[in-house]
Design a protein around this motif. Structure first.
Motif, PDB file in Angstrom:
ATOM      1  N   ARG A  35      92.026  10.928 -65.513  1.00  0.00           N
ATOM      2  CA  ARG A  35      90.914  10.939 -64.555  1.00  0.00           C
ATOM      3  C   ARG A  35      89.616  11.094 -65.312  1.00  0.00           C
ATOM      4  NH1 ARG A  35      92.315  13.465 -59.359  1.00  0.00           N
ATOM      5  NH2 ARG A  35      94.568  13.500 -59.175  1.00  0.00           N
ATOM      6  N   ASP A  65      83.118  13.752 -67.483  1.00  0.00           N
ATOM      7  CA  ASP A  65      84.277  14.659 -67.478  1.00  0.00           C
ATOM      8  C   ASP A  65      85.540  13.804 -67.522  1.00  0.00           C
ATOM      9  OD1 ASP A  65      82.594  16.808 -67.234  1.00  0.00           O
ATOM     10  OD2 ASP A  65      82.706  16.847 -65.050  1.00  0.00           O
ATOM     11  N   HIS A  66      86.511  14.238 -68.312  1.00  0.00           N
ATOM     12  CA  HIS A  66      87.734  13.424 -68.398  1.00  0.00           C
ATOM     13  C   HIS A  66      88.921  14.291 -68.762  1.00  0.00           C
ATOM     14  CE1 HIS A  66      87.774  13.535 -72.829  1.00  0.00           C
ATOM     15  NE2 HIS A  66      86.461  13.518 -72.722  1.00  0.00           N
ATOM     16  N   THR A  67      90.106  13.783 -68.427  1.00  0.00           N
ATOM     17  CA  THR A  67      91.336  14.464 -68.793  1.00  0.00           C
ATOM     18  C   THR A  67      91.468  14.462 -70.309  1.00  0.00           C
ATOM     19  OG1 THR A  67      92.290  13.435 -66.839  1.00  0.00           O
ATOM     20  CG2 THR A  67      93.809  14.547 -68.329  1.00  0.00           C
ATOM     21  N   ALA A  68      91.757  15.630 -70.868  1.00  0.00           N
ATOM     22  CA  ALA A  68      91.945  15.708 -72.315  1.00  0.00           C
ATOM     23  C   ALA A  68      93.438  15.678 -72.623  1.00  0.00           C
ATOM     24  CB  ALA A  68      91.322  16.986 -72.849  1.00  0.00           C
ATOM     25  N   HIS A  83      95.133  18.941 -75.798  1.00  0.00           N
ATOM     26  CA  HIS A  83      94.088  18.506 -76.733  1.00  0.00           C
ATOM     27  C   HIS A  83      93.839  19.535 -77.833  1.00  0.00           C
ATOM     28  CE1 HIS A  83      91.925  21.051 -73.962  1.00  0.00           C
ATOM     29  NE2 HIS A  83      90.887  21.054 -74.755  1.00  0.00           N
ATOM     30  N   LEU A  84      94.407  20.744 -77.700  1.00  0.00           N
ATOM     31  CA  LEU A  84      94.218  21.752 -78.741  1.00  0.00           C
ATOM     32  C   LEU A  84      95.381  21.768 -79.732  1.00  0.00           C
ATOM     33  CD1 LEU A  84      92.804  24.695 -76.599  1.00  0.00           C
ATOM     34  CD2 LEU A  84      91.558  22.923 -77.846  1.00  0.00           C
TER      35      LEU A  84
END
Lengths: 195, 196
Positions: free
Chosen positions: B144, B160-163, B180-181
């Protein structure tokens, strides 16, 4: 009535789905840790690849900045950090800016040349270990370390590091006084800091 | 349910949702739930102006992330992590293609992507396209994104976006989605596991 409940349930599901899947905006600004946190030795190198970690600044409070040449907000605050390193910092405060660039010293030299950086020495996270060891998933991230090398606060995003607010904060850091969120320096903007 | 209770319920749900997102370990190496129906299809333009789709990288495991290059406040280090993982893979990296998909096609042109990605790793492929093409690709990865209203000038906006980091198999089928981490070591180990 049933139809309305159903619609509400769908709305609820949509809200939960959206909140759960879109990563929240990363925390920005100053975070003061509940208690000072020891920092493990970091594999920081100088331009020649020699070890140049925090032990080179033992006994001083340290502004430890993590940056990269591809990060515009990082570049926005580097000149202020350079002025700190050039003598604007309160007594007992040292500044270290560590580049996470894969291009190493060449990438740093290019950025420093472009920005007119004169005082910050080249410091590299040569093996992409420092950012991970410090759990810094976003740049810029700046750690404030006390004279015993412990992290007492960190600032995420670009700040006006040589402004009056920052100098009050850094003086407290050097003196070993408690830091508070109210001491946060204002953010630096990409288009330059306001006059 | 009364209106007031409804509001409370929605509020609680939002908090719960963000609680999930902000949990201390959220985003780290563990898998993120992704629907099995994720098709992974795309038709986009790469950093050299070539038209490419999911079959263009046949035979290679793909490590994919979505994002945008303009970060006015803070910049995620996901691409640097992917680049570091490629280094850790050594010769095995020849079987892998790292792909960055822009969700900001208005600003991320192919030539801009080429220049930007070179700072991370020359093996990185950058994909962009028309608004419609990018929207279709994001939908096919259940990503998204929301382009926020500009501030000041028309080109000053955030997205804004899904990571997360997707690992797709040699035929472009979904294998895993990591937070993402994720660390470079963990990412390299996961990729290596899929190369066997």
């Amino acid at each position: 009535m049933k139809a309305i409940k159903r619609r509400r349930l769908l709305l609820l599901a949509a809200v939960i789905g959206f909140a759960g899947s879109v990563a929240a905006k990363p925390l920005q600004g100053l975070t003061v840790l509940p208690a000072p946190r020891p920092v493990a030795p970091l594999a920081i190198a100088d331009a020649q690849g020699r070890a140049a970690g925090l032990d080179t600044l033992a006994g001083k409070a340290v502004v430890l900045n993590l940056w990269a040449s591809w990060c515009l907000p990082c570049l926005a605050e580097l000149p202020a950090l350079d002025r700190l390193a050039g003598g604007a910092a309160p007594d007992g405060v040292a500044v270290m800016a560590v580049s996470l660039d894969k291009g190493g010293a060449a990438a740093v030299d290019a950025a420093y040349g472009r920005l007119g950086i004169r005082h910050l020495p080249v410091r590299l996270d040569a093996k992409w270990e420092v950012a991970e060891a410090l759990a810094a998933p976003t740049l810029p991230t700046t750690l404030l370390l006390d004279r015993r090398g412990r992290e007492v606060a960190r600032y995420v995003g670009a700040a006006r590091w040589d402004g009056p607010e920052a100098l009050v904060l850094l003086r407290a850091l050097a003196d070993g006084r408690a830091l508070t969120p109210a001491m946060a320096p204002p953010p630096a903007t990409l288009s330059g800091t306001p006059p | 349910m009364t209106g007031g209770r409804m509001v409370m319920a929605v509020f609680a749900a939002v908090l719960a949702g963000f609680g999930f997102t902000m949990a201390p370990r959220a985003g780290y190496g563990q898998d993120v739930a992704a629907p099995a129906a994720l098709s992974g299809r795309f038709l986009l333009t790469d950093q050299d102006g070539r038209r490419v789709d999911q079959d263009s990288y046949r035979g290679k495991v793909r490590v994919m992330s979505f994002g945008y290059t303009y970060c006015p406040d803070v910049c995620p280090t996901t691409l640097a992590t992917i680049a570091a993982a490629m280094d850790k893979l050594g010769a095995d990296a020849d079987q892998v293609v790292p792909i960055f998909v822009s969700v900001d096609p208005k600003r991320d042109s192919p030539s801009h992507l080429k220049e930007y990605l070179a700072a991370f790793d020359k093996r990185l492929v950058g994909l962009t396209g028309t608004d419609g093409e990018v929207a279709a690709a994001a939908r096919n990865f259940h990503v998204r994104y929301t382009v926020n209203a500009p501030e000041g000038t028309a080109d000053n906006y955030t997205v804004d976006h899904t990571a997360g980091v997707f690992i797709m198999d040699r035929d472009g089928r979904f294998l895993a989605k990591l937070g993402h981490l994720v660390t470079a070591d963990d990412l390299a180990a996961r990729i290596l596991g899929y190369l066997k």
